[in-house]
Design a protein around this motif. Structure first.
Motif, mmCIF file in Angstrom:
data_model
loop_
_atom_site.group_PDB
_atom_site.id
_atom_site.type_symbol
_atom_site.label_atom_id
_atom_site.label_comp_id
_atom_site.label_asym_id
_atom_site.label_seq_id
_atom_site.Cartn_x
_atom_site.Cartn_y
_atom_site.Cartn_z
ATOM 1 N N GLY A 116 -4.591 41.726 -47.052
ATOM 2 C CA GLY A 116 -4.302 42.389 -45.787
ATOM 3 C C GLY A 116 -5.514 43.041 -45.145
ATOM 4 N N LEU A 117 -6.701 42.860 -45.749
ATOM 5 C CA LEU A 117 -7.922 43.475 -45.223
ATOM 6 C C LEU A 117 -8.873 42.409 -44.705
ATOM 7 C CD1 LEU A 117 -8.620 46.123 -48.044
ATOM 8 C CD2 LEU A 117 -7.502 46.491 -45.835
ATOM 9 N N GLU A 118 -9.736 42.819 -43.794
ATOM 10 C CA GLU A 118 -10.741 41.926 -43.229
ATOM 11 C C GLU A 118 -12.098 42.189 -43.879
ATOM 12 O OE1 GLU A 118 -10.029 39.595 -41.075
ATOM 13 O OE2 GLU A 118 -7.931 40.194 -40.770
ATOM 14 N N GLU A 119 -13.008 41.234 -43.710
ATOM 15 C CA GLU A 119 -14.376 41.378 -44.198
ATOM 16 C C GLU A 119 -14.989 42.673 -43.680
ATOM 17 O OE1 GLU A 119 -18.467 39.449 -42.702
ATOM 18 O OE2 GLU A 119 -16.973 37.985 -43.375
ATOM 19 N N GLY A 120 -15.547 43.474 -44.593
ATOM 20 C CA GLY A 120 -16.170 44.743 -44.220
ATOM 21 C C GLY A 120 -15.237 45.929 -44.240
ATOM 22 N N ASP A 121 -13.925 45.687 -44.361
ATOM 23 C CA ASP A 121 -12.979 46.805 -44.430
ATOM 24 C C ASP A 121 -13.171 47.574 -45.736
ATOM 25 O OD1 ASP A 121 -11.857 46.199 -42.003
ATOM 26 O OD2 ASP A 121 -10.054 45.256 -42.833
ATOM 27 N N PRO A 122 -13.025 48.899 -45.686
ATOM 28 C CA PRO A 122 -13.176 49.681 -46.918
ATOM 29 C C PRO A 122 -11.990 49.482 -47.857
ATOM 30 C CG PRO A 122 -12.521 51.101 -45.095
ATOM 31 C CD PRO A 122 -12.798 49.743 -44.501
ATOM 32 N N VAL A 123 -12.281 49.459 -49.150
ATOM 33 C CA VAL A 123 -11.256 49.441 -50.183
ATOM 34 C C VAL A 123 -10.953 50.893 -50.539
ATOM 35 C CG1 VAL A 123 -10.723 48.702 -52.546
ATOM 36 C CG2 VAL A 123 -12.078 47.229 -51.040
#
Length: 231
Positions: A17-24
Motif C-alpha cells: 500500500g506504499l509508494e517508492e520513497g514512502d516512509p515505513v
C-alpha cells in the motif's frame, strides 16, 4: 510460523500500500502493531533491507526503488540502466597503469609485468551508488583512451569507437562480502552481500579486450539471463 515470519507477512502487506520513497513506520510503532518485541521487527526489516525492498534514509526507513536488473549480455552497464529508465553515472576512483600480474597476463594475453591500464569507477543509477567496477585493459592496445575517453561515460562505447568490437565473454558471478574500503565507496556496510562479477571479453578474432572485476550491491542490483534450448 515464527514471529519474524508473521511480522514479514504483515510488512509485505503494508508495503503493497506504499509508494517508492514512502516512509515505513518506526520500529516501536511496528512492534506495537504486531504485538512483538522491537528486536523481532528489526530482524524482519533487516531481511527486507537485504532483499532491496526497503532502504535506510537518515534515521528512518523508506520503500526502496525496484532493483536495477542488468542483462547478462555484451551490452554495457549504461545500456542496461537506460533500458530501465534509470540515469547511469560514474565516479572515477582510480585510472592508472600497473604491471600485469600472472593472472592478468594470462587473462589479457600479455607478458607478466607488461603495462596494463586499470580503471576503477563507482557505478551510479539515479545518483545512487550501486556498484564498483575495476577494468583492466592491455595498454599496448588502448593507450589512446587516455586522450579520448571521459571516465564518466561508457567505456564500451569508447572501445567500439576505437574500432574494437566485443564478440564474446566468459563471466562468473558469485556472492561475497565487501572489504571495508569497498563498503565505504558504496556507502554501505561490510555486512551487505555483494554480487561479485568477473568477466573476460574477447573480440571477433579471439583477442582479449578486457578483464573486469565488479561488485554490485545485492540489495540494489539483480542480473537476468535468457536461456534457449539449442538441442
Amino acid at each position: 510460523m515464527s514471529k519474524v515470519h508473521l511480522v514479514r507477512n504483515g510488512l509485505d502487506e503494508l508495503l503493497t500500500g506504499l509508494e517508492e520513497g514512502d516512509p515505513v513506520p518506526a520500529e516501536r510503532d511496528l512492534a506495537v502493531r504486531f504485538g512483538v518485541a522491537r528486536d523481532t521487527v528489526r530482524q524482519a526489516l533487516h531481511e527486507l533491507l537485504l532483499e532491496g525492498r526497503v532502504q535506510r534514509r537518515g534515521r528512518g526507513t523508506v520503500v526502496a526503488k525496484p532493483k536495477l536488473t542488468q542483462p547478462l549480455s555484451l551490452r554495457s552497464y549504461t545500456e542496461g540502466a537506460e533500458r530501465m529508465g534509470r540515469k547511469p553515472g560514474r565516479i572515477l576512483v582510480t585510472w592508472e597503469d600497473i604491471e600485469a600480474t600472472p593472472d592478468l597476463a594470462a587473462g589479457l594475453d600479455v607478458e607478466v609485468a607488461e603495462p596494463v591500464m586499470h580503471l576503477e569507477r563507482v557505478l551510479l543509477a539515479d545518483n545512487e551508488r550501486i556498484g564498483l567496477e575495476s577494468t583492466y585493459l592491455p595498454l599496448s592496445r588502448f593507450a589512446g583512451l587516455y586522450d579520448t575517453f571521459d571516465p564518466e561515460t561508457s567505456l564500451y562505447a569508447a572501445i567500439r569507437a576505437s574500432g574494437v568490437y566485443f564478440a564474446s565473454a566468459e563471466e562468473l558471478i558469485e556472492t561475497i562480502l565487501p572489504t571495508p574500503r569497498e563498503a565505504s565507496l558504496l556507502l554501505t556496510t561490510t555486512a551487505m552481500p555483494m554480487l561479485h562479477l568477473r568477466r573476460r571479453s574477447l573480440d571477433a578474432q579471439g583477442q582479449p579486450i578486457e578483464v573486469v572485476r565488479a561488485l554490485y550491491r545485492g540489495d540494489r542490483v539483480a542480473f537476468q539471463s535468457t536461456l534457449v534450448d539449442d538441442v
